[in-house]
Every structure is written in C-alpha cells, then in structure tokens.
Design an enzyme around this catalytic site. Structure first.
Site, PDB file in Angstrom:
ATOM      1  N   SER A 128      16.978  42.245 -16.031  1.00 60.35           N
ATOM      2  CA  SER A 128      16.183  43.472 -16.509  1.00 60.35           C
ATOM      3  C   SER A 128      16.789  43.589 -18.046  1.00 60.35           C
ATOM      4  CB  SER A 128      16.817  44.915 -15.860  1.00 60.35           C
ATOM      5  OG  SER A 128      16.404  46.034 -16.709  1.00 60.35           O
ATOM      6  N   TYR A 151      24.240  49.144 -12.439  1.00 63.04           N
ATOM      7  CA  TYR A 151      23.112  48.416 -12.698  1.00 63.04           C
ATOM      8  C   TYR A 151      22.733  47.571 -13.845  1.00 63.04           C
ATOM      9  CZ  TYR A 151      18.046  47.166 -12.381  1.00 63.04           C
ATOM     10  OH  TYR A 151      16.797  46.483 -12.486  1.00 63.04           O
TER      11      TYR A 151
END
Length: 226
Positions: A128, A151
């Site tokens: 990401s 994350y």
C-alpha cells in the site's frame, strides 16, 4: 498453462485479481481461510484452497495440494484494530504484523520449492502507499491523512521484504503493488477507485515475463521510484 495461487481471494481485491488472471488464461487457486466463502471465486472458475496465512499446517497443506506453481500473489491482509496512538498496543501491532508480514513469509517460504520448479516464477506482494514514507509525508495524497500505525508499518515492511526477496532470488520476478485508495471493506467502500483499478498493478506484475523488472514497487500508473 500458468498456475497461480492468490491468498485472500474470496472477495475484494483478491477476488478481482482472480477474475482477471483467469481471463488472462491462468489456472487460479483461490486461497481463503473459509472455503464456504468461496462461491464467487468458484463461479469464476477458480479452484478453492483452504489457506490461513496464520497457520503453518494450513499453508503447508494448501501448497502440497497444488500440482505446480508459477505465480504467487500474496494478497491476504488485515487493517487491524488500532487507528491512532491512543488505542495502540503491542498486541494490536503484533496481530497486524503476523498477518501482513509474517504471513507473506510463511506462504512464500512454503511455495519456494514449487516456484523454483517453474520456468518463469513470479511473486507479487500486495502492499500500500500507506507504507511509503514519501506518500505519508506529502500533503494532498490519499495517504497523508491516514493515522494508522500498525497497518502502515506492516506495508512498509512488505515493500522492504520484497526488495530483499528479489535480490535473493535473481531468477524470479518479485515485485510489490500498491492498489491505491480502492473501494473495499477496509475503508467502508469509501475509496475513489474501483476494484478493477485497484488490481491494475497487481495483475500487470503477475503477468510479467522473464525479462520483466524485479524488486520494484508499482501502482496502476507504473513504477514508484524509491
């Protein structure tokens, strides 16, 4: 025929990746924790494989059931339960790292014997832009406003481990994709991209030939420079 394994392939980005690679002529094995959730993947023509990236026995059984493997797409991942500093705990960090980082290593290591037998082995890790410091620092990017720590840290680790795998496996094409801000369960379907747009980079990297790049980070517009 190219044989491909995709983890987390029962919905969202994983399911769309399966659809597109099946359309491209791949034989796709759709890995998922609960095969009962695999009706959509089965309807596309994928072979359903029970695979939990947290469980070594599950991973070993899944890889042991494959007749061959040419392409591994490490797509499975979790957002986690911590969204800022005040709710961050070591346990919350550990849970995300275990799935998003250790899970990739668990599956990849188990897949190496099959991949080494392939004439054109490919690994794609789904990361990401939230794991990319430049994006996190740059006002106006989708990533700048994201406060999550576990994350982001896990996806930064995925980018780094991809580069290191590529260096260690020069005969492989090992790359990492950024789906971008895509409408999925992760963001309550608030992303501005479709799942097809969100899989552009992953599919492109999964279809690379032996002369393709390795150790690179791509989004749907191309290579993201380090």
């Amino acid at each position: 025929m190219t044989t491909t394994l995709i983890t987390g392939a029962n919905k969202s980005l994983g399911l769309e990746t399966a659809r597109r690679l099946i359309d491209a002529g791949h034989t796709v094995y759709a890995g998922m924790r609960d095969p009962a959730t695999g009706e959509a993947a089965r309807a596309l023509g994928a072979h359903i494989v029970q695979l939990d990236v947290l469980d070594q026995a599950s991973v070993d059984a899944a890889l042991g059931a494959l007749p061959a493997l040419d392409v591994l797409v490490n797509n499975a991942g979790v957002l986690g339960t911590s969204f800022g500093v005040d709710d961050l705990t070591p346990e919350a960090m550990q849970d995300v790292l275990e799935t998003n980082v250790v899970g990739i290593i668990r599956v990849t290591q188990a897949a190496l014997p099959l991949l080494r037998a392939s004439g054109q082995p490919v690994i794609v890790n789904v990361a990401s832009g939230v794991g990319w410091p430049r994006s996190l620092h740059t006002e106006g990017t989708d990533e700048f406003a994201v406060p999550v720590i576990p994350y982001a840290a896990s996806k930064a680790a995925v980018i780094a481990l991809t580069v290191q795998y590529a260096k260690n496996l020069p005969a492989f094409r090992v790359n990492v994709s950024d789906p971008g801000y895509t409408a999925t369960d992760f963001n309550g379907h608030g992303g501005h991209q479709s799942v097809t747009e969100g899989t552009d980079a992953t599919v492109h990297l999964a279809l690379l030939g032996g002369d393709g790049p390795t150790g690179e980070f791509h989004n749907r517009f191309g290579r993201i420079d380090y």
